[in-house]
Design an enzyme around this catalytic site. Structure first.
Site, PDB file in Angstrom:
ATOM      1  N   GLN A 178      -2.171  -2.198   4.149  1.00  0.00           N
ATOM      2  CA  GLN A 178      -2.605  -0.819   3.712  1.00  0.00           C
ATOM      3  C   GLN A 178      -3.900  -0.839   3.738  1.00  0.00           C
ATOM      4  OE1 GLN A 178       0.110  -1.540  -0.163  1.00  0.00           O
ATOM      5  NE2 GLN A 178       0.206   0.692   0.054  1.00  0.00           N
ATOM      6  N   HIS A 202       5.809  -4.049   3.735  1.00  0.00           N
ATOM      7  CA  HIS A 202       4.630  -3.874   4.278  1.00  0.00           C
ATOM      8  C   HIS A 202       3.995  -4.778   5.478  1.00  0.00           C
ATOM      9  CE1 HIS A 202       3.301   0.058   2.118  1.00  0.00           C
ATOM     10  NE2 HIS A 202       3.473  -0.596   1.084  1.00  0.00           N
ATOM     11  N   GLY A 215       0.561  -2.778  -6.893  1.00  0.00           N
ATOM     12  CA  GLY A 215       0.793  -3.943  -5.787  1.00  0.00           C
ATOM     13  C   GLY A 215      -0.059  -3.482  -4.762  1.00  0.00           C
ATOM     14  N   HIS A 266       8.903  -4.801  -1.886  1.00  0.00           N
ATOM     15  CA  HIS A 266       8.225  -3.508  -1.249  1.00  0.00           C
ATOM     16  C   HIS A 266       6.845  -3.873  -0.495  1.00  0.00           C
ATOM     17  CE1 HIS A 266       6.366   0.649  -2.053  1.00  0.00           C
ATOM     18  NE2 HIS A 266       5.430   0.024  -1.502  1.00  0.00           N
ATOM     19  N   GLU A 267       6.221  -4.928  -1.240  1.00  0.00           N
ATOM     20  CA  GLU A 267       4.889  -5.569  -0.545  1.00  0.00           C
ATOM     21  C   GLU A 267       5.374  -6.144   0.462  1.00  0.00           C
ATOM     22  OE1 GLU A 267       2.495  -3.991  -1.696  1.00  0.00           O
ATOM     23  OE2 GLU A 267       3.229  -3.624  -3.785  1.00  0.00           O
ATOM     24  N   CYS A 289       4.527   4.538  -3.446  1.00  0.00           N
ATOM     25  CA  CYS A 289       3.779   3.825  -2.636  1.00  0.00           C
ATOM     26  C   CYS A 289       2.277   4.152  -2.478  1.00  0.00           C
ATOM     27  CB  CYS A 289       4.359   3.670  -1.261  1.00  0.00           C
ATOM     28  SG  CYS A 289       3.261   2.546  -0.204  1.00  0.00           S
ATOM     29  N   LEU A 290       1.315   3.538  -2.605  1.00  0.00           N
ATOM     30  CA  LEU A 290      -0.285   4.087  -2.537  1.00  0.00           C
ATOM     31  C   LEU A 290      -0.480   4.601  -1.182  1.00  0.00           C
ATOM     32  CD1 LEU A 290      -2.142   1.266  -4.588  1.00  0.00           C
ATOM     33  CD2 LEU A 290      -1.575   3.512  -5.301  1.00  0.00           C
TER      34      LEU A 290
HETATM   35  O1  GNR Z   1       1.893   1.238  -7.340  1.00  0.00           O
HETATM   36  C1  GNR Z   1       2.921   0.981  -6.845  1.00  0.00           C
HETATM   37  N1  GNR Z   1       3.994   1.469  -7.778  1.00  0.00           N
HETATM   38  C2  GNR Z   1       5.431   0.985  -7.318  1.00  0.00           C
HETATM   39  C3  GNR Z   1       6.599   1.314  -8.165  1.00  0.00           C
HETATM   40  C4  GNR Z   1       7.751   1.246  -7.820  1.00  0.00           C
HETATM   41  C5  GNR Z   1       7.929   0.514  -6.688  1.00  0.00           C
HETATM   42  C6  GNR Z   1       7.086  -0.118  -6.126  1.00  0.00           C
HETATM   43  C7  GNR Z   1       5.744   0.083  -6.160  1.00  0.00           C
HETATM   44  S1  GNR Z   1       4.538  -0.658  -5.056  1.00  0.00           S
HETATM   45  C8  GNR Z   1       3.255   0.644  -5.335  1.00  0.00           C
HETATM   46  C9  GNR Z   1       1.711   0.088  -4.964  1.00  0.00           C
HETATM   47  C10 GNR Z   1       2.183  -0.050  -3.328  1.00  0.00           C
HETATM   48  O2  GNR Z   1       2.192   0.942  -2.798  1.00  0.00           O
HETATM   49  N2  GNR Z   1       2.182  -1.073  -2.894  1.00  0.00           N
HETATM   50  O3  GNR Z   1       2.478  -1.367  -1.575  1.00  0.00           O
HETATM   51 NI    NI Z   2       3.541   0.493  -0.854  1.00  0.00          NI
END
Ligand code: GNR
Ligand code: NI
Length: 170
Positions: A51, A137, A46, A133-134, A91-92
């Site tokens: 980001q 952000h 995601g 999660h997204e 998270c990236l």
């Molecule tokens: O790549 C991602 N993997 C992930 C794994 C478990 C819970 C949430 C995520 S999101 C993350 C990519 C990201 O940072 N999205 O904002």
């Molecule tokens: Ni993230």
């Protein structure tokens, strides 16, 4: 096609609140294309516009292993949330850190797609985790802020050091 640069925690720009998209036009579709490419290259499941330092309510998600199930969410809203579930998240924007976070187990989301059409999606499992999660952000929240103060301090120290090393290597 272009790869976008992903901001890393504790960059203050990750705390900006994104504004709703007022028109789903070619500029937004170009952003979505670049975000998808950036997400696949990372690789991640995601990516929120925040980001990549674009403060508009746009998300891309693809939890498939084959990278052919792109889902686009513009101006997403959670209209129903149910239950609780713990999942290890990464998270990236927080490279190398994986921690357990508790979120709603099931969510119903209303959003626009890349054609500006409204759609409603019910999600559970990893998809539900990823949507929440997204969407965090987009309001300037990073999963690290759900952890204990001690863990937050350790993560901040580790990533600040890493960013310094990366700058020196350039
Ligand atoms: O790549 C991602 N993997 C992930 C794994 C478990 C819970 C949430 C995520 S999101 C993350 C990519 C990201 O940072 N999205 O904002
Ligand atoms: Ni993230």
């Amino acid at each position: 096609m272009a790869l976008l640069q992903i901001l890393h925690y504790p960059d203050p720009r990750l705390h900006q609140v994104a504004a709703p998209v007022t028109r789903v036009d070619d500029k937004i579709r170009k952003l979505i294309k670049d975000m998808a490419e950036t997400m696949y290259a990372a690789p991640g499941i995601g990516l929120a516009a925040t980001q990549v330092n674009v403060h508009q309510r746009v998300l891309v998600i693809d939890i498939s292993e084959t990278h052919d199930q792109l889902q686009v969410f513009i101006n997403p809203e959670i209209i129903r949330a149910e239950g609780e579930e713990e999942c290890e998240e990464g998270c990236l924007s927080v490279p190398g850190i994986y921690e357990k976070v508790t979120r709603a187990a099931k969510v119903t989301v209303k959003a626009l797609d890349e054609q500006g059409r409204e759609r409603i999606l019910e999600a559970d499992g990893l998809m539900a985790v990823c949507i929440q999660h997204e969407m965090d952000h987009l309001v300037g929240r990073v999963f690290v802020e759900k952890l204990s103060r001690l863990k937050q301090q350790r993560i901040t120290a580790k990533l600040t050091k890493l960013t310094k090393q990366q700058r020196q290597a350039l």
